[in-house]
Design a protein around this motif. Structure first.
Motif, short mmCIF file in Angstrom:
data_model
loop_
_atom_site.label_atom_id
_atom_site.label_comp_id
_atom_site.label_asym_id
_atom_site.label_seq_id
_atom_site.Cartn_x
_atom_site.Cartn_y
_atom_site.Cartn_z
N GLN A 62 86.36 46.61 26.45
CA GLN A 62 87.32 45.59 26.01
C GLN A 62 87.85 45.89 24.60
O GLN A 62 89.04 45.74 24.33
CB GLN A 62 86.62 44.21 26.02
N ILE B 5 82.46 45.53 34.85
CA ILE B 5 81.88 44.18 34.79
C ILE B 5 81.09 43.90 36.07
O ILE B 5 81.60 44.03 37.18
CB ILE B 5 82.99 43.12 34.63
N HIS B 142 80.63 37.79 26.26
CA HIS B 142 80.51 39.10 26.89
C HIS B 142 79.09 39.59 26.62
O HIS B 142 78.69 39.69 25.47
CB HIS B 142 81.51 40.10 26.30
N ARG B 152 80.57 39.14 32.08
CA ARG B 152 81.37 38.10 31.45
C ARG B 152 80.72 36.77 31.78
O ARG B 152 80.52 36.47 32.96
CB ARG B 152 82.80 38.09 32.00
#
Lengths: 160, 160
Positions: A62, B5, B142, B152
């Motif tokens: 990110q 993720i 996060h 997340r």
């Protein structure tokens, strides 16, 4: 900790340069491109052979997306040790702009050779296609040398 | 480190809550009110008796000025130990809004009593007029549980 700003002296300059030169990891602050709000991530920190701070990061992270969207960032270096009050341990907030280095370039190879000497474990992933170097171009810094020892540094203060 | 993720599971939730509950310091990311650019600072981190993350900070600090100007922030907790690769150590980036607590209030006294048990050295400055608590109201997080273990989290994931 109170932060009355002191006049920058040679001791402060040396401390700041040492914190940058010795950093192996740190915390990157960026603007999240999805929300426009602050974001923080622990990243690896190294130095170019010429002493410029840099990181090796993945395109999948990110914070990497954030740096591509807006390369203005801050970098906190100076990790507290296992002993003593962590808030009295010296640390530097570098204000910087990140510049990505093309993987297939002489500069990448130049940086990689040196980086592997300071981060030998990165051998495991430095060849992955999503990893690249980003150089940090300092625009200023805030040094906190411990309780009541705050300084504002210029880019000139950071380079010998 | 690659950040694919993963679906949030109970192990991730427990890890995130423990990182928040055990934090004694961390790194705050804010927008610098003077420049509009990211800024990072190491700060003390504690918890309310009810488990909400908070900090005790001085009005003299740049990051405190920043929080007054814009309370939207990020907080990185989970400090690497002296051994092992610091980038494989679990850490949490909390996305939050900071709310300052009036010094002369019952809430301040309630927080101070608990904070002194987790940060006994703060006895030295908790009474200074420029120090106050700021509570962090999470909006998300996060979690990086180590190489390739990114999650997340929602605010519901963070509270038991």
């Amino acid at each position: 900790m109170p932060q009355i700003i002191r006049p920058t002296d040679s001791e402060a300059r040396t401390l700041a340069r040492n914190l940058l030169a010795q950093a192996r990891h740190g915390v990157l602050a960026v603007i999240d491109p999805d929300t426009g709000t602050p974001y923080a991530a622990r990243i690896a920190i190294g130095q170019s052979p010429e002493g410029q701070p840099l990181t090796l990061i993945s395109e999948l992270a990110q914070h990497t997306r954030a740096l591509h969207a807006d390369p203005t960032c801050a970098l906190l270096v100076g990790e507290p040790g296992p002993k003593g009050d962590p808030l009295t341990h010296p640390r530097l907030t570098l204000l910087a702009r990140a510049e990505f280095v093309t993987r297939d370039s002489d500069l990448h190879a130049h940086l990689a050779r040196h980086y592997l000497t300071t981060h030998p474990k990165s051998q495991l992933y430095i060849g992955f296609a999503d990893f690249s170097f980003a150089l940090f171009h300092p625009t200023g810094a805030h040094l906190n040398g411990g309780f009541g020892k705050a300084f504002r540094l210029t880019t000139a203060d950071l380079t010998p």
